[in-house]
Design a protein around this motif. Structure first.
Motif, PDB file in Angstrom:
ATOM      1  N   SER A  72      85.162  92.016 -32.288  1.00  0.00           N
ATOM      2  CA  SER A  72      84.336  90.880 -32.699  1.00  0.00           C
ATOM      3  C   SER A  72      84.659  89.690 -31.820  1.00  0.00           C
ATOM      4  N   ARG A  73      83.633  88.876 -31.563  1.00  0.00           N
ATOM      5  CA  ARG A  73      83.802  87.680 -30.753  1.00  0.00           C
ATOM      6  C   ARG A  73      82.895  86.581 -31.294  1.00  0.00           C
ATOM      7  N   GLY A  74      83.225  85.334 -30.920  1.00  0.00           N
ATOM      8  CA  GLY A  74      82.305  84.227 -31.129  1.00  0.00           C
ATOM      9  C   GLY A  74      82.562  83.403 -32.367  1.00  0.00           C
TER      10      GLY A  74
ATOM     11  N   THR B 257      80.677  93.225 -31.587  1.00  0.00           N
ATOM     12  CA  THR B 257      80.048  93.520 -30.295  1.00  0.00           C
ATOM     13  C   THR B 257      80.258  94.962 -29.862  1.00  0.00           C
TER      14      THR B 257
ATOM     15  N   ALA C 174      82.301  84.867 -35.803  1.00  0.00           N
ATOM     16  CA  ALA C 174      82.579  86.150 -35.167  1.00  0.00           C
ATOM     17  C   ALA C 174      81.497  87.170 -35.509  1.00  0.00           C
TER      18      ALA C 174
ATOM     19  N   ALA D 138      87.724  83.065 -31.779  1.00  0.00           N
ATOM     20  CA  ALA D 138      86.680  83.426 -32.736  1.00  0.00           C
ATOM     21  C   ALA D 138      86.966  82.800 -34.101  1.00  0.00           C
TER      22      ALA D 138
ATOM     23  N   VAL E 116      92.384  82.431 -32.976  1.00  0.00           N
ATOM     24  CA  VAL E 116      91.422  82.898 -33.978  1.00  0.00           C
ATOM     25  C   VAL E 116      91.648  82.155 -35.296  1.00  0.00           C
TER      26      VAL E 116
ATOM     27  N   VAL F 203      89.862  91.021 -32.751  1.00  0.00           N
ATOM     28  CA  VAL F 203      89.063  89.798 -32.816  1.00  0.00           C
ATOM     29  C   VAL F 203      89.405  88.960 -31.587  1.00  0.00           C
ATOM     30  N   GLY F 204      88.379  88.631 -30.792  1.00  0.00           N
ATOM     31  CA  GLY F 204      88.590  87.940 -29.531  1.00  0.00           C
ATOM     32  C   GLY F 204      89.058  86.511 -29.702  1.00  0.00           C
TER      33      GLY F 204
END
Length: 239
Positions: A177-179, A185, A182, A165, A147, A161-162
């Motif tokens: 949270s992801r992406g 989700t 971030a 991210a 992250v 937090v995935g």
């Protein structure tokens, strides 16, 4: 109990250690740094080197005592008790305030905490996590492998937090949270359940932390205190 410091470790002037710390081979800790008790600090960790700032001084603090008064000048590193700090972890001196890490955290290989950050209690930083300067990671947050947290970001208590991210703004408490960047989700249902929060209370908590709607439901005292402090600092609202 006495501290156990490997003979290859470098402990500079201005470093204050509590009791029962394990400090591994080739670790470098320079002052001004205050470390509590019962910490495990692995091989090749680097704690207290200067902030990443091209214009800032870069003293060889492993040779010479630090210059200035950290109480007045707002720099230094403060680490609490009972942390597990794995190999190649690094943390920089503060510039406007001490860089602080709480207690009972778990910081995996090669994680980095930049200058002026505040890391709460019980935080987990996965391998290769980078937390940019002046950021805050509140207690019980968990940041997955790789992250990246942009400087001046805020991650709320209990947030997850995935891996991979990129956090570019605020992450609400007890969310997932992801992406890149971030995005929230959902709620950290597993983490909340493990801390005694009922499904009904989780359902009420979701609009409170994400949209700033409704009232804080009945929660265990530790969690209620964290969320009240978060809201008091003006972080409650839409994200």
């Amino acid at each position: 109990m006495a501290n156990r410091i490997h003979p290859t470790a470098v402990i500079g002037d201005g470093v204050e250690l509590g009791d029962n710390n394990d400090i591994g081979p080739y670790a470098v800790i320079v002052g001004p740094t205050v470390i509590g008790s019962d910490n495990w600090i692995g091989p090749h960790c680097v704690i207290g080197t200067p902030a990443s700032d091209r214009g800032a001084p870069h003293p060889a603090a492993w040779h010479d005592a630090p210059v200035g008064d950290p109480e007045q000048d707002g720099f230094g590193v403060r680490i609490g008790d009972g942390n597990r700090i794995r190999e190649f972890f690094s943390v920089h001196q503060g510039t406007k305030r001490p860089t602080t890490i709480g207690s009972n955290g778990y910081f995996l290989r090669s994680a980095h905490v930049a200058h002026d950050c505040r890391i709460g209690d019980g935080v987990t930083l996965g391998s290769n996590v980078v937390v940019g300067g002046h950021s805050e990671v509140w207690s019980l947050a968990n940041l997955g492998l790789g992250v990246v947290v942009h400087q001046h970001s805020r991650i709320g208590p209990g947030a997850m937090v995935g891996m991979g991210a990129a956090v570019t703004r605020e992450v609400p408490p007890f969310t997932i949270s992801r992406g890149v960047p971030a995005r929230v989700t959902g709620m950290n249902v597993v983490g909340l359940s493990r801390r005694g929060v009922s499904p009904e209370a989780i359902a009420e908590l979701e609009p409170y932390v994400i949209q700033g709607a409704g009232e804080l439901p009945e929660l265990p005292a530790e969690l209620a205190k964290l969320l009240t402090e978060w809201a008091r600092e003006g972080h409650r609202g839409e994200h």
